[in-house]
Motif scaffolding. Sequence first.
Motif, short mmCIF file in Angstrom:
data_model
loop_
_atom_site.label_atom_id
_atom_site.label_comp_id
_atom_site.label_asym_id
_atom_site.label_seq_id
_atom_site.Cartn_x
_atom_site.Cartn_y
_atom_site.Cartn_z
N UNK A 296 0.81 -1.21 0.00
CA UNK A 296 0.00 0.00 0.00
C UNK A 296 0.85 1.27 0.00
N UNK A 297 2.06 1.19 0.51
CA UNK A 297 2.95 2.35 0.53
C UNK A 297 3.36 2.73 -0.89
N UNK A 298 3.41 1.72 -1.76
CA UNK A 298 3.85 1.95 -3.14
C UNK A 298 2.70 2.28 -4.08
N UNK A 299 1.47 2.31 -3.55
CA UNK A 299 0.29 2.46 -4.40
C UNK A 299 0.32 3.75 -5.21
N UNK A 300 0.82 4.86 -4.60
CA UNK A 300 0.81 6.15 -5.28
C UNK A 300 1.64 6.16 -6.55
N UNK A 301 2.75 5.44 -6.56
CA UNK A 301 3.64 5.42 -7.72
C UNK A 301 3.56 4.08 -8.45
N UNK A 302 2.48 3.35 -8.19
CA UNK A 302 2.37 1.98 -8.69
C UNK A 302 2.49 1.91 -10.21
N UNK A 303 1.76 2.77 -10.92
CA UNK A 303 1.74 2.70 -12.39
C UNK A 303 3.12 3.03 -12.96
N UNK A 304 3.76 4.05 -12.42
CA UNK A 304 5.10 4.42 -12.91
C UNK A 304 6.10 3.31 -12.66
N UNK A 305 6.08 2.74 -11.46
CA UNK A 305 7.00 1.65 -11.13
C UNK A 305 6.79 0.47 -12.07
N UNK A 306 5.53 0.12 -12.30
CA UNK A 306 5.24 -1.03 -13.17
C UNK A 306 5.72 -0.81 -14.60
N UNK A 307 5.53 0.39 -15.12
CA UNK A 307 5.98 0.68 -16.48
C UNK A 307 7.50 0.49 -16.58
N UNK A 308 8.22 1.03 -15.61
CA UNK A 308 9.67 0.91 -15.61
C UNK A 308 10.10 -0.56 -15.45
#
Length: 399
Positions: A296-308
């Motif tokens: 849940x801590x990573x939820x805010x940047x989830x989409x960016x992290x996944x793309x990378x």
Amino acid sequence: MTIFIEGASVITIAVAVWFLGTAVNRLVPILARYNIPVSVTGGILCSLITTLLFYLLDITVEFDLDLRDLLLLVFFSTIGLSAKFKTLISGGKPLMLLVLAAFALLILQNTVGISMAFLFGDNLGYGLFAGSISLAGGYGTAIAWSDSSLTAGLPGAKEAGIAFATFGLIAGGIMGGPIAEWLIRRHKLQHTAEQTENAEAENQQPAQQILPSISSTLGMAMALAICVQAGDLVNIFLSEKGFELPGFLTAMAVGIIITNSADVLKIRLDPVARQKTEEISLQLFLSMSLMSMQLWILAGAFSTILIVIFAQMAVITLFTVFIVFRLAGSDYDASVMAAGFAGLGMGATPVGIANMNAVTSKYGPSTKAFLIIPLVGAFFLDIANAFVIKFFLSLPFMQ
């Protein structure tokens, strides 16, 4: 409400998570088919459970990870204790080729990371955290670099590094097995009778010593304790001189000194005790690392992290299949090494070895792979990574 779990309870849950992963891999054939390590399966499931507890009941589960960090030191100490100079020499040409491939991968990872940072309009320094710092380097390297001068002008670098290291760990554990499976099926590979005989000969023990004796086990425990403690003292000394190194690297270096000194002095370190310690510390380390993820801590940047992460996964898959596999010989050993290389490239050395364990438990032993990949990952990769990172930092566009 926060539930903090520490001490023996962490080990109890980690073992339970490992058995959970074993059960799920048996119940879901596709996981076993593509050689997903059971510690990865169980750890991810546990982190999903804690995420549901957070969102549904507002309960935060936190784990004391001091034991996990100790297990990492123990694991790399066992790698050091297996790295005899004569073994390094016997690695020969394949070892040197894969070391060069590791250098190329580090450069490629950072190129991709910096490119993604440029596309997202971020400081290019973040690209290194989306590259080899967090992926090939893992948690320790990400934290070490985030605490250095690299953080100047990079707010949240530590959090970004941990986030990429976390997802890299997952990706490395998921992708290595399928890569090996595809290569084995695509090229109709299989281990040979000679490989089985070599593996059996390497581990052969007198009948009365199939299980290590108490003295052998305690001797190995003492060697590991010396590796961890002496490695820490070396780190303190180097830190005072302004030279930072990850703790696991110095522990491994002490292990290398001990095992080669033992050879010269004709002191036998029991290989069975070392191998069992290596397996247990590896599986528990991975279980603890993955079960403690707070998604849940990573939820805010989830989409960016996944793309990378998906971009990096695509790059390392192509690199492993078309370069590493061919450099390693395009045979069964090479397919096992490909699984290990993908794991250490995305999620550090323990993930690579877990991938190889999953593949060889299904298809048969590969002495060559277990000789070369740990040496590349634990002995050369982190040293090379430090040079590559400093090289990128010296480039004009990174200033």
